[in-house]
Write a protein that holds these residues in place. Structure first.
Motif, PDB file in Angstrom:
ATOM      1  N   GLN A  29       0.828  -1.202   0.000  1.00 30.76           N
ATOM      2  CA  GLN A  29       0.000   0.000   0.000  1.00 30.76           C
ATOM      3  C   GLN A  29       0.863   1.253   0.000  1.00 30.76           C
ATOM      4  O   GLN A  29       2.025   1.222   0.421  1.00 30.76           O
ATOM      5  CB  GLN A  29      -0.904   0.015   1.244  1.00 30.76           C
ATOM      6  CG  GLN A  29      -1.810  -1.194   1.373  1.00 30.76           C
ATOM      7  CD  GLN A  29      -2.627  -1.147   2.641  1.00 30.76           C
ATOM      8  OE1 GLN A  29      -3.783  -0.736   2.641  1.00 30.76           O
ATOM      9  NE2 GLN A  29      -2.038  -1.586   3.734  1.00 30.76           N
ATOM     10  N   VAL A  30       0.263   2.337  -0.463  1.00 28.86           N
ATOM     11  CA  VAL A  30       0.929   3.639  -0.474  1.00 28.86           C
ATOM     12  C   VAL A  30       0.695   4.331   0.863  1.00 28.86           C
ATOM     13  O   VAL A  30      -0.412   4.278   1.418  1.00 28.86           O
ATOM     14  CB  VAL A  30       0.397   4.508  -1.630  1.00 28.86           C
ATOM     15  CG1 VAL A  30       1.037   5.891  -1.610  1.00 28.86           C
ATOM     16  CG2 VAL A  30       0.649   3.818  -2.965  1.00 28.86           C
ATOM     17  N   ASP A  31       1.722   4.968   1.390  1.00 28.44           N
ATOM     18  CA  ASP A  31       1.628   5.684   2.659  1.00 28.44           C
ATOM     19  C   ASP A  31       0.652   6.857   2.531  1.00 28.44           C
ATOM     20  O   ASP A  31       0.888   7.791   1.763  1.00 28.44           O
ATOM     21  CB  ASP A  31       3.021   6.191   3.060  1.00 28.44           C
ATOM     22  CG  ASP A  31       3.031   6.876   4.424  1.00 28.44           C
ATOM     23  OD1 ASP A  31       1.964   6.941   5.069  1.00 28.44           O
ATOM     24  OD2 ASP A  31       4.110   7.353   4.825  1.00 28.44           O
ATOM     25  N   ASP A  35      -6.251   9.127  -5.276  1.00 32.51           N
ATOM     26  CA  ASP A  35      -7.477   8.336  -5.391  1.00 32.51           C
ATOM     27  C   ASP A  35      -7.785   7.657  -4.059  1.00 32.51           C
ATOM     28  O   ASP A  35      -7.101   7.888  -3.052  1.00 32.51           O
ATOM     29  CB  ASP A  35      -7.370   7.330  -6.542  1.00 32.51           C
ATOM     30  CG  ASP A  35      -6.250   6.305  -6.338  1.00 32.51           C
ATOM     31  OD1 ASP A  35      -5.815   6.100  -5.193  1.00 32.51           O
ATOM     32  OD2 ASP A  35      -5.814   5.705  -7.335  1.00 32.51           O
ATOM     33  N   ARG A  36      -8.776   6.780  -4.054  1.00 32.02           N
ATOM     34  CA  ARG A  36      -9.212   6.173  -2.791  1.00 32.02           C
ATOM     35  C   ARG A  36      -8.197   5.178  -2.229  1.00 32.02           C
ATOM     36  O   ARG A  36      -8.316   4.749  -1.081  1.00 32.02           O
ATOM     37  CB  ARG A  36     -10.573   5.491  -2.969  1.00 32.02           C
ATOM     38  CG  ARG A  36     -10.630   4.372  -3.985  1.00 32.02           C
ATOM     39  CD  ARG A  36     -12.079   3.995  -4.273  1.00 32.02           C
ATOM     40  NE  ARG A  36     -12.210   2.927  -5.240  1.00 32.02           N
ATOM     41  CZ  ARG A  36     -12.388   1.655  -4.911  1.00 32.02           C
ATOM     42  NH1 ARG A  36     -12.438   1.308  -3.637  1.00 32.02           N
ATOM     43  NH2 ARG A  36     -12.522   0.730  -5.848  1.00 32.02           N
ATOM     44  N   TRP A  37      -7.210   4.790  -3.043  1.00 32.25           N
ATOM     45  CA  TRP A  37      -6.138   3.923  -2.553  1.00 32.25           C
ATOM     46  C   TRP A  37      -4.903   4.727  -2.144  1.00 32.25           C
ATOM     47  O   TRP A  37      -3.843   4.153  -1.909  1.00 32.25           O
ATOM     48  CB  TRP A  37      -5.755   2.911  -3.627  1.00 32.25           C
ATOM     49  CG  TRP A  37      -6.871   1.968  -3.966  1.00 32.25           C
ATOM     50  CD1 TRP A  37      -7.296   0.884  -3.248  1.00 32.25           C
ATOM     51  CD2 TRP A  37      -7.724   2.047  -5.122  1.00 32.25           C
ATOM     52  NE1 TRP A  37      -8.350   0.279  -3.874  1.00 32.25           N
ATOM     53  CE2 TRP A  37      -8.648   0.962  -5.035  1.00 32.25           C
ATOM     54  CE3 TRP A  37      -7.807   2.897  -6.206  1.00 32.25           C
ATOM     55  CZ2 TRP A  37      -9.627   0.740  -5.996  1.00 32.25           C
ATOM     56  CZ3 TRP A  37      -8.786   2.680  -7.171  1.00 32.25           C
ATOM     57  CH2 TRP A  37      -9.671   1.615  -7.063  1.00 32.25           C
ATOM     58  N   CYS A  90       3.794   4.779  -6.312  1.00 26.63           N
ATOM     59  CA  CYS A  90       2.900   5.716  -5.623  1.00 26.63           C
ATOM     60  C   CYS A  90       1.822   6.242  -6.570  1.00 26.63           C
ATOM     61  O   CYS A  90       0.861   6.877  -6.137  1.00 26.63           O
ATOM     62  CB  CYS A  90       3.671   6.871  -4.988  1.00 26.63           C
ATOM     63  SG  CYS A  90       4.477   7.991  -6.150  1.00 26.63           S
ATOM     64  N   VAL A  91       1.955   5.935  -7.861  1.00 21.01           N
ATOM     65  CA  VAL A  91       0.937   6.267  -8.858  1.00 21.01           C
ATOM     66  C   VAL A  91       0.213   5.010  -9.324  1.00 21.01           C
ATOM     67  O   VAL A  91      -1.013   4.947  -9.386  1.00 21.01           O
ATOM     68  CB  VAL A  91       1.568   6.982 -10.071  1.00 21.01           C
ATOM     69  CG1 VAL A  91       0.563   7.108 -11.225  1.00 21.01           C
ATOM     70  CG2 VAL A  91       2.071   8.357  -9.665  1.00 21.01           C
ATOM     71  N   LEU A  92       0.979   3.972  -9.630  1.00 22.28           N
ATOM     72  CA  LEU A  92       0.429   2.751 -10.218  1.00 22.28           C
ATOM     73  C   LEU A  92      -0.080   1.760  -9.194  1.00 22.28           C
ATOM     74  O   LEU A  92      -0.821   0.834  -9.536  1.00 22.28           O
ATOM     75  CB  LEU A  92       1.510   2.062 -11.067  1.00 22.28           C
ATOM     76  CG  LEU A  92       2.076   2.853 -12.243  1.00 22.28           C
ATOM     77  CD1 LEU A  92       3.325   2.166 -12.772  1.00 22.28           C
ATOM     78  CD2 LEU A  92       1.034   2.985 -13.336  1.00 22.28           C
ATOM     79  N   GLY A  93       0.299   1.949  -7.904  1.00 25.12           N
ATOM     80  CA  GLY A  93       0.155   0.854  -6.965  1.00 25.12           C
ATOM     81  C   GLY A  93       1.316  -0.104  -7.197  1.00 25.12           C
ATOM     82  O   GLY A  93       2.143   0.103  -8.093  1.00 25.12           O
TER      83      GLY A  93
END
Length: 675
Positions: A503-505, A518-520, A543-546
């Motif tokens: 996951q992104v911080d 976004d929501r992620w 941090c953009v693509l997941g």
């Protein structure tokens, strides 16, 4: 939707020149608006040609196309080397009105011979459109009029299935040619045009290029990745990976947040362009997840350091380690301190949770895959205390899960069990990683999923598992799964590793800083330019693509550098003709599903040398070896050079001086041929 007045596509002939209708509806999305305010006049490819404007010179367009083919010929076989030049010269004669008698008969004979006898894909495909024109629209092959010389420009782009499958668009056949010819520095130079992490990518790339290799339709794809590693390792072994600062230095300063593959590549390209670059990272060394998330037995850390920190410092870049965005500094403070642009590449470094009962208690003996690999990294590289004892359960089926299982074996686990809710064939991990894990004693349990952690006095005792069964195929063509009621069982273990994703911080950026997410918590960017919603701020990588692959991050780093360069030097971002062509090819799947046209000499793929499984689990020493020189030559000879040429004719020049395009892209005004 664009309409073609006349042409041939996939063997289908259409002719609306005298009917006054709209014409043949072109099944190529994006052809009519290839470039803003610059109408598309024609399109030429290996599958035929489409003329959207009847006023163009077809002979001129085909001459431009064949001129490019002659320039791209490697020269190793006579039909392509001589034939393309002769066809070019004959077409020039048609264009300027000096062609000899019988020119069309000779052109047709040459086109047929070159197509049927050339050794590589370039020669086999470059004359097909000319053959279509000679057989169906010979009356359009006329001398050039003065008006046509004024408005007709041609942009040609040479590529291959392996190139377009690679996110970074590396010219694979070109660097393989270098290996085949013993020019290893040349081969490495082709890769270094895109990114610095060649030996890194040559070890852990997921090999989209090999999936697209046309040799796969014969006896197995060319070992593209191991040839990349071979070329890069020659430079590393002989200490030839040396860089000097460019002579031209710009005053603009750029901050790169994250020293992973995306950040390093962006910094590398910007430094080569003469900009001042500072790199900030939360860890104590460069490489990001390529360093801390990929164990040393797959990717030695001295390789990562040589291709990231060492090169960036040689080019004049600076590193600031132990600095976390959102904790030690903020985006606002960076921009206020004098940076002219910022590239956000802080990755997706937090582990995902299983979502099972009792997980919220966070018992001793439970960890995420990312945290586990970080502890292993610090133990192996820095000697920090960390021990793995007893029985281990790894949950997941991706490469991170395989890395966790294989690392646990090396750390001394009594047993390692991998639990995955689907089948082995459904695992997203690379096939060779799955095979290696099984060879090293990781025990697989498929169609099983954890439903709860079993805890006693704050300490993990084991995991409750439920059997899964396959259901119907979903919209993506994948079989679904569902739990079988009443099938719960208990597996005792001392450690559970949740390796199901990253996951992104969410704390790295604040809403008031003006960067949309976004929501992620992934950063929202323009997909072409990688610009965020805040001017001067760009973002790329995980941090953009997941969580994605290393080569996707390398691609984002290079593209971000090109956008930042344009932004700093011109105040706007311009898309290159090569990038537009890549989008057109991808959108219309023009390189998908191509098969072998001519019989090829059977050459079996060489295996990657590797250490025995029983020996390798005793340490974190590298498992895979590098090819011997003769083996590298033999593997390189398997490449079929499946080049294809795509040419678009426009009313105005497509040049914009950006340079962020394929090395074999070329624009030519018709006046150069007519004159």
């Amino acid at each position: 939707m664009a309409h073609s007045v006349y042409g041939v596509w996939d063997g289908k002939v259409h002719d609306f020149r005298s009917q006054g209708s709209a014409g043949f509806e072109v099944a190529l999305a994006g052809l009519d608006d290839f470039a803003p305010d610059n109408p598309t006049k024609a399109f030429i490819a290996n599958r035929g040609f489409l003329v959207l404007d009847p006023d163009i010179s077809l002979a001129g367009a085909l001459c431009q196309y064949m001129s490019h083919a002659a320039g791209e010929s490697c020269g190793r076989c006579t039909p392509c080397r001589v034939g393309t030049q002769r066809m070019r010269d004959l077409l020039k004669g048609v264009v300027n009105g000096s062609a000899p008698a019988g020119v069309f008969k000779e052109l047709e004979e040459l086109a047929e011979q070159v197509s049927s006898t050339s050794l590589c894909g370039l020669g086999q495909s470059c004359a097909r459109a000319l053959l279509d024109a000679l057989r169906n629209f010979r009356d359009e092959l006329r001398p050039l009029s003065p008006a046509q010389a004024v408005f007709q420009h041609s942009f040609a782009y040479t590529t291959a299935p392996c190139i377009e499958a690679c996110p970074s668009k590396i010219d694979v056949p070109k660097y393989i040619d270098g290996v085949k010819g013993g020019k290893f520095d040349f081969a490495l130079g082709v890769i270094l045009e895109k990114y610095s992490m060649a030996a890194t990518c040559g070890r852990v790339c997921v090999r989209f290029c090999e999936d697209a290799c046309r040799r796969a339709g014969a006896e197995g794809a060319v070992g593209i990745r191991m040839l990349k590693r071979y070329a890069a390792d020659q430079a590393l072994a002989n200490d030839r990976l040396k860089f000097t600062r460019p002579a031209v230095q710009h005053k603009q300063r750029v901050a790169v947040i994250g020293a992973g593959p995306a950040g390093i590549t962006c910094a590398y390209k910007l430094l080569l362009d003469g900009f001042q670059v500072d790199v900030f990272d939360a860890q104590r060394s460069s490489g990001g997840m390529a360093s801390i998330g990929i164990p040393s037995y797959r990717l030695p850390k001295d390789v990562v350091k040589a291709e990231s920190e060492d090169i960036i410092r040689q080019l004049g870049g600076n590193f600031f380690y132990g600095k976390v965005l959102g904790r030690d500094f903020a985006l606002d403070t960076l921009l206020a301190s004098g940076y002219d642009a910022v590239f956000l590449a802080y990755g997706a470094s937090q582990g995902a949770t299983l979502g099972v009962r009792n997980e919220e208690q966070k018992p001793e003996g439970y960890t995420s895959g990312v945290d586990f690999l970080l502890k292993v990294h610090k133990h192996v590289e820095y000697g920090e205390p960390f021990a793995v004892e007893g029985d281990v359960v790894v949950v997941g089926g991706g490469n991170v899960a395989m890395d966790c299982g294989r690392s646990a074996r090396r750390m001394g686990a009594k047993s390692v069990h991998l639990v995955y809710r689907r089948t082995v064939d459904d695992m997203p991990a690379a096939h060779d990683e799955v095979h290696a894990a099984q060879e090293e004693g990781v025990i697989f349990h498929c169609l099983v999923n954890p439903s709860a952690l079993v805890i006693e006095n704050g300490r993990l005792q084991g995991v409750e598992l439920v059997q899964m069964r396959q259901t119907e195929v979903d919209a993506k063509g994948r079989r679904g799964v569902e739990p079988i009621p009443g099938s719960e069982s208990f597996m005792r273990c001392d450690l559970v590793i949740a390796a199901i994703g990253q996951q992104v911080d969410k704390n790295a950026l604040q809403p008031e800083e003006g960067v949309a997410r976004d929501r992620w918590n992934c950063i929202t960017v323009d997909p072409d330019t990688l610009a965020t919603t805040r001017r001067g701020v760009f973002a790329g990588g995980d941090c953009v693509l997941g969580p994605q692959t290393l080569v996707n991050a390398l691609d984002h780093g290079e593209r971000a550098a090109a956008s930042i360069r344009d932004y700093l030097l011109h105040g706007e971002i311009r898309l290159t003709p090569a990038f537009r062509m890549q989008k057109l090819l991808a959108r219309n799947h023009l390189l998908d599903g191509e098969c072998l046209n001519n019989p090829v000499l059977q050459r079996p793929r060489l295996p990657v040398p590797e250490r025995d499984a029983g020996e390798r689990i005793a340490s974190f020493a590298e498992v895979d070896g590098v090819l011997a020189k003769e083996d590298a030559y033999d593997e390189a000879r398997r490449c079929l050079r499946c080049y294809r040429i795509y040419s678009i004719v426009t009313a105005k020049s497509l040049k914009n001086g950006n340079g962020n395009g394929h090395a074999a892209a070329h624009e030519q005004p018709l006046t150069a041929i007519a004159g």
